[in-house]
Design a protein around this motif. Structure first.
Motif, short mmCIF file in Angstrom:
data_model
loop_
_atom_site.label_atom_id
_atom_site.label_comp_id
_atom_site.label_asym_id
_atom_site.label_seq_id
_atom_site.Cartn_x
_atom_site.Cartn_y
_atom_site.Cartn_z
N TYR A 283 0.86 -1.18 0.00
CA TYR A 283 0.00 0.00 0.00
C TYR A 283 0.90 1.23 0.00
O TYR A 283 1.75 1.37 0.88
N TRP A 284 0.67 2.09 -0.97
CA TRP A 284 1.60 3.19 -1.23
C TRP A 284 0.89 4.54 -1.17
O TRP A 284 -0.26 4.68 -1.57
N LEU A 285 1.63 5.54 -0.70
CA LEU A 285 1.17 6.92 -0.71
C LEU A 285 1.93 7.66 -1.80
O LEU A 285 3.18 7.64 -1.80
N ILE A 286 1.21 8.33 -2.69
CA ILE A 286 1.80 9.03 -3.83
C ILE A 286 1.28 10.47 -3.84
O ILE A 286 0.07 10.69 -3.73
N LEU A 287 2.17 11.42 -3.95
CA LEU A 287 1.77 12.83 -4.03
C LEU A 287 1.82 13.32 -5.48
O LEU A 287 2.74 12.97 -6.22
N ALA A 288 0.83 14.11 -5.85
CA ALA A 288 0.86 14.76 -7.16
C ALA A 288 1.99 15.77 -7.18
O ALA A 288 2.26 16.45 -6.18
N SER A 289 2.65 15.88 -8.32
CA SER A 289 3.82 16.75 -8.41
C SER A 289 3.48 18.20 -8.07
O SER A 289 4.28 18.90 -7.45
#
Length: 320
Positions: A283-289
């Motif tokens: 399970y991953w957390l990804i931020l928009a650039s």
């Protein structure tokens, strides 16, 4: 500049997109507060500028031509992104907000039950959650953060691993107690599952799906021929967990999503640690650039990472 070389007007593209989506000039006109004849003129002008027919019209229906389908695939996401950017600009002076996209079961079982704690800490920050199983483009201006489930090879650069995936059979404590009292079939070892209802995923997703099936779990224990008393297939993980809580059967649960329920005794593992399977997904957390530098996004990111730590500990994982 010739007609066919100049840029297409935004007004005609909006008219086209509305007709293409509704397949009706009348309904498109109602949506855009234009008359049907005005919509027709917009489409005619668009076709003249393109040098191609985009709609096939007859007395009963409107259909897209091949050229129309090509244009629709380009125009629809373009307008969605444009409208998202406009909303973002208009709300710049309003309360700070973080928009999250994730899949429905993660939102229901893990994120939403924890959000009250974050809201108490940051009462001036608004949260928007889009919970569905369609992956959003991280360039979408409406999205600040994604909480996703994938193989490490598919995680984008900069993604933060919250915790890995562990699967195990779980039941309600009342269900297990009935089995121990002999009111229903025993549930002491995996072979005993033949006497129980198994709660299974309906329409397993590609990629991680083989690991999340009972077939895979049983085969790993040499029980590939085992058939349960009955099957109940449900679309979403949170539905299967709810069914297990209601003592309707045994669910092969994603332990990170039910760790709190296990800790509170609302669910139990009938086979203990021997029933657990770690699988190569996480399970991953990804931020928009475009959101990385915003303080409210960093606040939520740090809080999610903080909330993930006890789950890793419960699963016996080390910090990423």
């Amino acid at each position: 500049m010739s007609t066919r070389n100049r840029p297409l007007s935004l007004q005609s593209l909006r008219a086209f997109e509305a007709v293409a989506r509704r397949l009706s000039f009348r309904l498109a006109g109602e949506e855009l507060f234009l008359t049907q004849s005005a919509i027709s003129r917009q489409i005619k002008g668009l076709e003249e500028e393109l040098g191609a027919v985009v709609f096939q019209r007859d007395t009963r229906q409107v259909t897209l031509t091949a050229a129309g389908l090509t244009l629709q695939r380009a125009v629809q996401p373009l307008l969605e992104r444009l409208d998202g950017a406009v909303r973002q600009i208009r709300s710049a002076g309003a309360r700070p907000r973080v928009a999250i996209t994730t899949f429905a079961s993660f939102a229901t079982l893990w994120l939403i039950p924890r959000l009250e704690a974050f809201q108490r800490r940051h009462p001036a920050l608004d949260i928007r959650i889009a919970a569905h199983d369609t992956l959003h483009d991280m360039d979408d201006p409406d999205i600040d953060m994604a909480l996703r489930y994938c193989h490490p090879d598919d995680a984008p650069p900069g993604a933060l691993l919250l915790f890995g995936e562990v699967l195990a059979p779980v039941v309600s404590p009342w269900y297990l107690e009935r089995a121990r009292r002999g009111e229903i079939a025993a549930l002491d070892q995996p072979v005993d599952l033949a006497g129980h209802t198994l709660l299974e995923v309906e329409g397993l997703y590609l990629g991680s799906s083989p690991y999340r099936s009972w077939e895979h779990w049983l085969a790993a224990r040499g029980l590939q021929a085992l058939q349960p008393r009955s099957w109940v297939h449900l679309n979403y993980d949170h539905q299967r967990v709810q069914a297990a809580q209601a003592s309707q059967g045994v669910v092969l649960a994603r332990l990170p999503l039910v760790a709190d329920m296990l800790a509170r005794g609302e669910l139990v593992e009938p086979f203990g640690p021997a029933g657990r399977d770690a699988v190569p997904y996480g399970y991953w957390l990804i931020l928009a650039s475009g959101a990385v530098q915003r303080p409210e996004v960093q606040q939520l990111r740090d809080w999610v990472a903080e909330q993930a730590a006890p789950v890793r500990q419960a699963l016996g994982e080390h910090a990423p």
